[in-house]
Design a protein around this motif. Structure first.
Motif, short mmCIF file in Angstrom:
data_model
loop_
_atom_site.label_atom_id
_atom_site.label_comp_id
_atom_site.label_asym_id
_atom_site.label_seq_id
_atom_site.Cartn_x
_atom_site.Cartn_y
_atom_site.Cartn_z
N LEU A 190 0.83 -1.20 0.00
CA LEU A 190 0.00 0.00 0.00
C LEU A 190 0.86 1.25 0.00
CD1 LEU A 190 -2.66 -0.91 2.74
CD2 LEU A 190 -2.85 -1.22 0.26
N ASP A 191 0.34 2.31 -0.61
CA ASP A 191 0.96 3.62 -0.51
C ASP A 191 0.45 4.28 0.76
OD1 ASP A 191 2.51 3.62 -2.85
OD2 ASP A 191 0.78 4.18 -4.07
N VAL A 192 1.35 4.93 1.48
CA VAL A 192 0.99 5.63 2.72
C VAL A 192 1.06 7.13 2.43
CG1 VAL A 192 1.51 5.97 5.15
CG2 VAL A 192 1.97 3.74 4.09
N PRO A 193 -0.09 7.78 2.21
CA PRO A 193 -0.08 9.21 1.92
C PRO A 193 0.44 10.02 3.11
CG PRO A 193 -2.24 8.23 1.45
CD PRO A 193 -1.43 7.20 2.18
N ASN A 194 0.88 11.22 2.84
CA ASN A 194 1.40 12.09 3.89
C ASN A 194 0.35 12.49 4.92
OD1 ASN A 194 4.15 12.22 3.15
ND2 ASN A 194 3.62 13.61 1.48
N ASN A 195 -0.95 12.39 4.56
CA ASN A 195 -2.01 12.73 5.51
C ASN A 195 -2.52 11.52 6.29
OD1 ASN A 195 -3.25 11.60 3.22
ND2 ASN A 195 -5.12 12.79 3.50
N ALA A 196 -1.87 10.37 6.18
CA ALA A 196 -2.28 9.17 6.92
C ALA A 196 -2.05 9.39 8.42
CB ALA A 196 -1.50 7.96 6.44
N THR A 197 -2.92 8.79 9.23
CA THR A 197 -2.82 8.95 10.68
C THR A 197 -2.49 7.64 11.40
OG1 THR A 197 -5.21 8.66 10.90
CG2 THR A 197 -4.38 10.93 10.74
N LYS A 198 -2.84 6.51 10.82
CA LYS A 198 -2.52 5.22 11.44
C LYS A 198 -2.64 4.11 10.41
CE LYS A 198 -7.02 3.75 13.12
NZ LYS A 198 -7.79 3.20 14.22
N MET A 199 -2.14 2.93 10.79
CA MET A 199 -2.34 1.75 9.96
C MET A 199 -2.87 0.63 10.85
SD MET A 199 1.55 0.65 9.04
CE MET A 199 2.74 0.17 10.27
N ALA A 200 -3.64 -0.25 10.23
CA ALA A 200 -4.19 -1.42 10.91
C ALA A 200 -3.88 -2.62 10.04
CB ALA A 200 -5.69 -1.26 11.11
N TYR A 201 -3.69 -3.78 10.67
CA TYR A 201 -3.30 -4.96 9.92
C TYR A 201 -3.55 -6.20 10.76
CZ TYR A 201 0.64 -3.73 12.84
OH TYR A 201 1.40 -3.35 13.92
N GLY A 202 -3.59 -7.34 10.09
CA GLY A 202 -3.77 -8.60 10.79
C GLY A 202 -4.11 -9.71 9.81
N VAL A 203 -4.74 -10.74 10.35
CA VAL A 203 -5.18 -11.88 9.56
C VAL A 203 -6.64 -12.12 9.91
CG1 VAL A 203 -4.91 -14.38 9.20
CG2 VAL A 203 -2.89 -12.91 9.37
N LEU A 204 -7.44 -12.49 8.92
CA LEU A 204 -8.86 -12.76 9.16
C LEU A 204 -9.18 -14.17 8.70
CD1 LEU A 204 -10.96 -12.69 6.44
CD2 LEU A 204 -9.94 -10.44 6.33
N LEU A 205 -10.23 -14.72 9.31
CA LEU A 205 -10.80 -15.99 8.89
C LEU A 205 -12.29 -15.76 8.70
CD1 LEU A 205 -10.73 -19.04 8.31
CD2 LEU A 205 -10.91 -19.43 10.79
N ASN A 206 -12.78 -16.03 7.50
CA ASN A 206 -14.19 -15.89 7.17
C ASN A 206 -14.73 -17.29 6.92
OD1 ASN A 206 -16.67 -15.47 5.96
ND2 ASN A 206 -16.00 -13.64 4.88
N GLY A 207 -15.60 -17.76 7.80
CA GLY A 207 -16.12 -19.11 7.67
C GLY A 207 -15.41 -20.06 8.60
N ASN A 208 -15.29 -21.30 8.20
CA ASN A 208 -14.77 -22.35 9.08
C ASN A 208 -13.34 -22.74 8.74
OD1 ASN A 208 -17.19 -22.85 10.70
ND2 ASN A 208 -18.06 -23.36 8.72
N GLY A 209 -12.72 -23.44 9.69
CA GLY A 209 -11.36 -23.91 9.53
C GLY A 209 -10.44 -23.25 10.54
N LYS A 210 -9.15 -23.29 10.23
CA LYS A 210 -8.15 -22.73 11.15
C LYS A 210 -7.02 -22.12 10.34
CE LYS A 210 -5.60 -23.90 15.37
NZ LYS A 210 -5.39 -24.94 16.39
N VAL A 211 -6.49 -21.02 10.81
CA VAL A 211 -5.37 -20.35 10.17
C VAL A 211 -4.33 -20.00 11.24
CG1 VAL A 211 -6.53 -18.09 10.28
CG2 VAL A 211 -4.65 -18.43 8.68
N TRP A 212 -3.07 -20.21 10.88
CA TRP A 212 -1.95 -19.81 11.73
C TRP A 212 -1.17 -18.73 10.99
CZ3 TRP A 212 -3.35 -24.81 10.88
CH2 TRP A 212 -3.61 -25.63 12.00
N PHE A 213 -0.55 -17.80 11.73
CA PHE A 213 0.30 -16.81 11.07
C PHE A 213 1.45 -16.42 11.97
CE2 PHE A 213 -2.97 -14.36 13.18
CZ PHE A 213 -2.34 -13.22 13.64
N ASP A 214 2.50 -15.89 11.33
CA ASP A 214 3.73 -15.59 12.06
C ASP A 214 4.60 -14.64 11.24
OD1 ASP A 214 5.63 -15.73 14.06
OD2 ASP A 214 6.13 -17.83 13.73
N ASN A 215 5.58 -14.07 11.92
CA ASN A 215 6.67 -13.29 11.31
C ASN A 215 6.17 -12.20 10.36
OD1 ASN A 215 8.20 -15.08 12.73
ND2 ASN A 215 9.56 -15.60 11.06
#
Length: 193
Positions: free
Chosen positions: A137-162
Motif C-alpha cells: 500500500l501507498d501511505v499518503p502524507n495525511n495518513a494517521t494510522k495503519m491497521a493490519y492482521g489476519v482474518l478468517l471468514n467461515g470455518n477452519g483454522k489459520v496460523w500466522f507468524d513473522n
C-alpha cells in the motif's frame, strides 16, 4: 458485490475491536475483532510454528461460524509517511471452507480509509502449508494510522507468524483494492488507436 463486502469489512474493523473475550489468550499487543469475533477462538500456538517458536491462530469455534474473526493491531504510520510499504505475513491453513488472508489498511483523519487490501481478490482456502503472502500500500502524507492482521471468514483454522514491514520502490505494484478499482474505470471510450 466485492466492493460491498470491502466496505462492510472496513466498517466492522473500525467499529468492532473487541478486547480479549473469555478463553482467549491472545498474543501481547494483539486485539480480537471482526463481524462475529465470538464465533472464533484466537490465541498462541506453541506446536504449529513457522520458525520453531510460537505462532498466532484463529479457529472457527463451531461448524456454523458465519461472519469473520480477525486478530489485529493498530499502529503509527509515522515512519512510513509518503512511502510505499509492503507487509509480509507467513500463513498456514487447515480445512478453510470460507477464506482467509492477511489484511492491511491505511487510515486518515475522521476514520477515513485511504488504502486497503484484505486479499479478498486472492483468498487462501482449504489446507495449505506455510507460505509467504504480501500486501503493498501507498501511505499518503495525511495518513494517521495503519491497521493490519489476519482474518478468517467461515470455518477452519489459520496460523500466522513473522509479520514484517518494508519500504519498497515505485516499481513494486500496489495491491490496494481501492487503487485497483480506480484502474478499472472506463478508458479510451472514443476507441482511439
Amino acid at each position: 458485490m466485492k466492493n460491498y463486502y470491502v466496505a462492510i469489512f472496513i466498517s466492522i474493523l473500525t467499529i468492532t475491536s473487541v478486547s480479549i473475550l473469555a478463553g482467549d489468550a491472545l498474543p501481547k499487543d494483539w486485539v480480537k475483532a471482526g463481524s462475529d469475533p465470538s464465533d472464533y477462538k484466537m490465541g498462541v500456538d506453541e506446536n504449529v510454528t513457522f520458525d520453531g517458536s510460537k505462532s498466532a491462530f484463529i479457529e472457527a469455534d463451531s461448524a456454523k461460524s458465519k461472519g469473520f474473526g480477525t486478530l489485529m493491531q493498530n499502529s503509527s504510520v509515522e515512519d512510513y509517511l509518503g512511502e510505499r510499504v509492503r507487509l509480509t505475513i507467513y500463513i498456514k491453513t487447515q480445512d478453510v471452507s470460507g477464506w482467509t488472508g492477511g489484511w492491511f489498511r491505511i487510515d486518515g483523519g475522521k476514520k477515513k480509509t485511504l488504502a486497503f487490501d484484505n486479499m479478498n481478490n486472492r483468498p487462501i482456502t482449504k489446507s495449505t502449508e506455510w507460505a509467504k503472502y504480501t500486501m503493498v500500500l501507498d501511505v499518503p502524507n495525511n495518513a494517521t494510522k495503519m491497521a493490519y492482521g489476519v482474518l478468517l471468514n467461515g470455518n477452519g483454522k489459520v496460523w500466522f507468524d513473522n509479520l514484517s514491514f518494508e519500504v519498497v520502490d515505485e516499481n513494486t505494484p500496489v495491491t490496494d483494492l481501492y487503487a485497483i478499482k480506480l484502474q478499472n474505470k472506463p478508458k479510451n471510450l472514443s476507441v482511439e488507436f
